[in-house]
Design a protein around this motif. Sequence first.
Motif, PDB file in Angstrom:
ATOM      1  N   PHE A  44      34.595  27.735  48.271  1.00 18.82           N
ATOM      2  CA  PHE A  44      35.088  27.996  46.911  1.00 18.82           C
ATOM      3  C   PHE A  44      34.489  26.904  46.043  1.00 18.82           C
ATOM      4  CE2 PHE A  44      38.487  27.355  43.675  1.00 18.82           C
ATOM      5  CZ  PHE A  44      38.411  28.588  43.078  1.00 18.82           C
ATOM      6  N   PHE A  85      46.215  28.168  48.975  1.00 26.08           N
ATOM      7  CA  PHE A  85      47.033  28.051  47.765  1.00 26.08           C
ATOM      8  C   PHE A  85      47.470  29.449  47.340  1.00 26.08           C
ATOM      9  CE2 PHE A  85      42.636  27.940  46.540  1.00 26.08           C
ATOM     10  CZ  PHE A  85      42.532  28.698  45.395  1.00 26.08           C
ATOM     11  N   PHE A  87      47.639  31.465  44.773  1.00 28.45           N
ATOM     12  CA  PHE A  87      46.816  32.434  44.066  1.00 28.45           C
ATOM     13  C   PHE A  87      45.710  32.979  44.956  1.00 28.45           C
ATOM     14  CE2 PHE A  87      48.048  30.225  39.884  1.00 28.45           C
ATOM     15  CZ  PHE A  87      49.207  30.972  39.844  1.00 28.45           C
ATOM     16  N   GLN A  90      47.075  35.790  47.080  1.00 28.78           N
ATOM     17  CA  GLN A  90      47.227  37.032  46.324  1.00 28.78           C
ATOM     18  C   GLN A  90      45.869  37.637  45.979  1.00 28.78           C
ATOM     19  OE1 GLN A  90      49.696  35.679  43.076  1.00 28.78           O
ATOM     20  NE2 GLN A  90      51.540  36.282  44.181  1.00 28.78           N
ATOM     21  N   ALA A  91      44.926  36.768  45.630  1.00 35.65           N
ATOM     22  CA  ALA A  91      43.589  37.252  45.284  1.00 35.65           C
ATOM     23  C   ALA A  91      42.962  37.940  46.490  1.00 35.65           C
ATOM     24  CB  ALA A  91      42.716  36.090  44.818  1.00 35.65           C
ATOM     25  N   GLY A  94      44.578  41.261  47.204  1.00 35.93           N
ATOM     26  CA  GLY A  94      44.466  42.187  46.082  1.00 35.93           C
ATOM     27  C   GLY A  94      43.291  43.140  46.225  1.00 35.93           C
ATOM     28  N   PRO A  95      43.189  44.095  45.289  1.00 32.86           N
ATOM     29  CA  PRO A  95      42.176  45.158  45.415  1.00 32.86           C
ATOM     30  C   PRO A  95      40.731  44.653  45.374  1.00 32.86           C
ATOM     31  CG  PRO A  95      43.389  45.321  43.321  1.00 32.86           C
ATOM     32  CD  PRO A  95      44.095  44.297  44.154  1.00 32.86           C
ATOM     33  N   ARG A  96      40.491  43.473  44.797  1.00 36.68           N
ATOM     34  CA  ARG A  96      39.104  43.012  44.731  1.00 36.68           C
ATOM     35  C   ARG A  96      38.565  42.556  46.083  1.00 36.68           C
ATOM     36  NH1 ARG A  96      37.453  39.163  39.738  1.00 36.68           N
ATOM     37  NH2 ARG A  96      38.684  40.122  38.087  1.00 36.68           N
ATOM     38  N   ARG A 129      38.739  46.705  55.315  1.00 39.75           N
ATOM     39  CA  ARG A 129      38.697  47.581  54.136  1.00 39.75           C
ATOM     40  C   ARG A 129      38.209  48.976  54.487  1.00 39.75           C
ATOM     41  NH1 ARG A 129      38.203  45.586  48.283  1.00 39.75           N
ATOM     42  NH2 ARG A 129      37.624  47.693  47.809  1.00 39.75           N
ATOM     43  N   TRP A 173      35.323  38.212  43.245  1.00 44.21           N
ATOM     44  CA  TRP A 173      35.061  36.809  42.881  1.00 44.21           C
ATOM     45  C   TRP A 173      33.832  36.262  43.610  1.00 44.21           C
ATOM     46  CZ3 TRP A 173      40.249  38.363  43.535  1.00 44.21           C
ATOM     47  CH2 TRP A 173      41.010  38.374  42.349  1.00 44.21           C
ATOM     48  N   ASP A 175      31.212  35.385  42.442  1.00 40.99           N
ATOM     49  CA  ASP A 175      30.628  34.275  41.683  1.00 40.99           C
ATOM     50  C   ASP A 175      31.326  32.952  41.986  1.00 40.99           C
ATOM     51  OD1 ASP A 175      32.908  35.410  40.555  1.00 40.99           O
ATOM     52  OD2 ASP A 175      32.406  34.731  38.532  1.00 40.99           O
ATOM     53  N   MET A 176      32.540  33.018  42.550  1.00 36.33           N
ATOM     54  CA  MET A 176      33.312  31.798  42.815  1.00 36.33           C
ATOM     55  C   MET A 176      33.436  31.515  44.303  1.00 36.33           C
ATOM     56  SD  MET A 176      36.711  32.304  40.573  1.00 36.33           S
ATOM     57  CE  MET A 176      36.724  32.947  38.911  1.00 36.33           C
TER      58      MET A 176
END
Lengths: 193, 180
Positions: A44, A85, A87, A90-91, A94-96, A129, A173, A175-176
Amino acid sequence: MRRLAFRPLLGLWLIVAAALPATAATRSYALEAAGSSVAFSVAFGADTITGTMPVLRSDLKIDFANVAASRVAVDLDVTGAQASFPFASQAMKGPRVLDAAEFPQISFTSTAITRDGDTARIEGNLTVRGVTRPTVLTARLYRPAGSSPQDLDQLTVILDGALARSDFGATGWSDMVGDTVHLTITAQIRATT
Amino acid sequence: MRWRNGPDRFGLITRMLHWAMGLGIIGMLGFGTVLSRMQPSLGNIWLYGLHKSVGLCLLALVLARLAWHRISPPPASLTEGIAPWQVAAGRWAHRLLYALMLAVPLAGWIGSAATGIDVQVFGLTLPNPFPVSEAWDKGGFLAHAVLTKLLMAVVALHVAGALHRALWHRDGTLRRMLRA
């Protein structure tokens, strides 16, 4: 992740076990949830996100005399995944990324197991997935420190591997967060047969 | 009562709302632009949370402002000696500003909520009334990105209009928003 109550380097390698009398044949093992975990890490930025995912089901058959006859099938509970952490947890669910609502499980089924020096190479199909891709894990097998070399009732398997999450469409994400996810699976297993 | 708006003056509440939101919006337009170009890390990820917190406060403020203007209507625009097209441009700029003050934070909230990550206002987790889905995530953030560019343009027009009135017409349009 619970600390291992094992001293791995003093433990038993798969190849040592393989040298045992052929009477051992194929044995089934049940996973002990308390001492087992699927740990992952991913870049990250300059940092690393780590986390764990609970094992839902496992089907482990180990043939100590003929490693190739062994097989492994594991289902993971995506909805119970935890990252370092809140978030990130959850990230990730999540759907992404893993889309836990739509795809609550990750499965791995071995297709071929071969000895590779001190380790075993487990080839198999990994489904994330809803996308299935061939994946290779490296396995090391240990017995508890202090146990007899013939006692294969209780073992610890450590599996290492990596996957490119983009292969499974888990591209959120990008890019991150790095594409390569490293896995370290610690499985404490107890013989059932 | 000086808190309330009069027939030809802005009350204290409207003026405070105007300047607090003006500073907040211009600040957030800059902040959001920096965020969109930032390389995230564990050390700066809290900035996304701050952006969401401030944005939701601005959404609450615009709702409070609209409610307040029902209770205490603001004075009519000063139009004497102003070309009709400029009056119309001003009226439409204000309508657009209000629409965007609602739509921009709402789009950001929808996009954020759709990722499955809790949306918090300074640590307080809000209930999520929006769907968690990739389509809403993409749509929400696309709308947020496009509408903020439009908001930048309308804010620039609004500031230019106010300065034009203050420096060219000197008709008190800006002065009455500054003091009673």
